[in-house]
Design an enzyme around this catalytic site. Structure first.
Site, PDB file in Angstrom:
ATOM      1  N   SER A  48       0.859  -1.179   0.000  1.00  0.00           N
ATOM      2  CA  SER A  48       0.000   0.000   0.000  1.00  0.00           C
ATOM      3  C   SER A  48       0.899   1.233   0.000  1.00  0.00           C
ATOM      4  CB  SER A  48      -0.902  -0.015   1.237  1.00  0.00           C
ATOM      5  OG  SER A  48      -1.881   0.993   1.124  1.00  0.00           O
ATOM      6  N   GLU A  49       0.652   2.158  -0.917  1.00  0.00           N
ATOM      7  CA  GLU A  49       1.610   3.235  -1.162  1.00  0.00           C
ATOM      8  C   GLU A  49       1.717   4.240  -0.018  1.00  0.00           C
ATOM      9  OE1 GLU A  49      -1.023   2.512  -3.012  1.00  0.00           O
ATOM     10  OE2 GLU A  49      -2.109   4.292  -3.678  1.00  0.00           O
TER      11      GLU A  49
END
Lengths: 224, 226
Positions: A48-49
């Protein structure tokens, strides 16, 4: 013709293509459903960025930590083997080619693999680009989940995108509610179709030339 | 003696004046400095440029910043509200009253990181061929076109973390870190709100943001930071 796939069935089909050990980033919308349908026996690390490698399931309401969110701002848990990093490092993982697959939502995909998925030109809601442009240029494989047509019936697989672009020549594969379509050097190549759909019917809802693989398979997810 | 502790939000935001460029950490609610954002709203500074991944959380905690038109510029990767309808900041962007530069999120944080690391600009393939790269300098590396992105710095960076010590060293919980490290390095005055200031030095291997990047630490009770 069998019914069009549900959003969960599209997510189920996309999950079949994730290999054991893969690092995978899921975009907002339909792609985040993919983690619910990961094939049994494969360990897939969801990136997840916002800074998580190893996103686990969404937290139970009672146990949710407001300081642990995924990129969709959902309160999540961590998977075994997870690591927490900062945003700059999370994007270094993306741009640096360390993320194997990104699954993104889409408005349009062109026969050259161009993607439009961020600006619907709304005058009601503002614009949000998020990490889509970085993911589309950085992940080793870029795959798009979207309905085959808009609510108005317009094709989303097109010769040229007319909505604002996210990236050029980025998309490798598209999962729709009617078919699985690869983007090749010579354009769209249909790999799978739902039962009862023929080439002419698929071409009728597609605004670019379609080629068909010799062994087009039936796209038949379980009821979801 | 080094002691970066300050008492209360007003002291934490001292010197933040009209025209300031202010970075605000946060992804979802994680790492969002709620008490400092409310303090920014309660203060009088206008003509502000807000540098934050998303504007919606700032409007929800300090709506007066927008109703009083005190934010005139923004740099963000997301300028969209949740749910139905149009938020005040969205309407002001539509009307041209708020100039919002939209930046791909990876380039957003890298530009801030560069600002803190003394790198004036860098090339990236992100955004090439899109309207966000229109009119910008392009250059090919290994046959791949890239766009020039310039560094971002600010007067203030506002962060929330879990713990700190008097040296300004900061430790995060959960996914609080997100943009905080980059922003702390890129601002003249970095202010961190934490639930607990440790009497002892934090363990050196457990520090997410080293105190060299931090100017002020303020302890905010958990109930005032939600």
């Amino acid at each position: 013709m069998t019914d069009r796939l549900s959003r969960r069935q599209i997510a189920w089909r996309a999950a079949r293509d994730l290999a054991d050990g893969a690092y995978v980033n899921l975009g907002l919308g339909m792609p985040v459903l993919v983690s619910d349908h990961a094939p049994v026996g494969r360990e897939i690390m969801f990136h997840s960025e916002n800074g998580i490698v190893g996103v686990g399931p969404v937290a139970d309401a009672g146990a949710a930590d407001p300081d642990l969110t995924d990129a969709g701002s959902r309160l999540v848990t961590l998977a075994p083997g997870a690591a927490l990093v900062d945003s700059a490092e999370a994007f270094a993982m993306i741009r640096g080619g360390h993320v194997d697959v990104t699954l993104l939502g889409g408005f349009q995909v062109s026969a050259a693999g161009d993607l439009a998925n961020w600006d619907s030109r709304s005058r009601v809601k503002g614009r949000l680009v998020g990490g889509a442009m970085d993911l589309a240029v950085g992940a080793k494989s870029v795959r798009v989940l979207m309905a085959h047509t808009t609510r108005e019936g317009d094709a989303r697989l097109v010769e040229r995108c007319d909505l604002p672009l996210t990236a050029l020549s980025a998309v490798d594969r598209v999962y729709t509610d009617l078919a699985v379509v690869d983007v090749t050097a010579s354009g769209f190549l249909v790999r799978e179709m739902i039962a009862g759909l023929d080439a002419a019917a698929l071409r009728a809802v597609t605004a670019a030339p379609l080629e068909f693989a010799d062994d087009v398979a039936i796209l038949a997810p379980p009821v979801l | 003696m080094i002691d970066k502790r300050v008492s209360g939000v007003a002291a934490a935001l001292a010197g933040l004046e009209t025209g300031a460029r202010v970075m605000v950490n946060g992804f979802g609610g994680a790492g969002l400095p709620i008490a400092l954002v409310k303090g920014l709203g309660a203060g009088g500074a206008g003509g502000l440029t807000i540098i934050a991944n998303t504007l919606r959380m700032i409007e929800s905690h300090a709506p007066e910043l927008f109703t009083e038109r005190r934010v005139t510029g923004a740099i963000a990767s997301a300028a969209r509200s949740r749910g139905e309808g149009t938020a005040i900041f969205e309407q002001q962007i539509f009307d041209g009253a708020l100039a919002c530069e939209l930046v791909p999120q990876g380039s957003f944080v890298e530009r801030i990181r560069a600002g803190g690391a003394g790198i004036p600009a860098f090339y990236t393939p992100t955004g090439v061929g899109t309207e966000l790269a229109e009119g910008r300098e392009l250059r090919e590396f290994d046959g791949r076109p890239c766009v020039l992105e310039t560094a971002i710095r600010a007067d203030f960076a506002l962060l929330r973390a879990d713990r700190a010590d008097r040296w300004g060293n900061v430790a995060c919980a959960g996914s609080q870190l997100n943009f905080a490290h980059a922003m702390a390095s890129a601002a003249t005055v970095t202010v961190v709100e934490v639930h607990e200031i440790s009497a002892e030095a934090l363990p050196p291997h457990g520090i997410d943001i080293p105190g060299i990047f931090v100017q002020r630490i303020v302890e905010i009770p958990r109930e005032d930071s939600a």
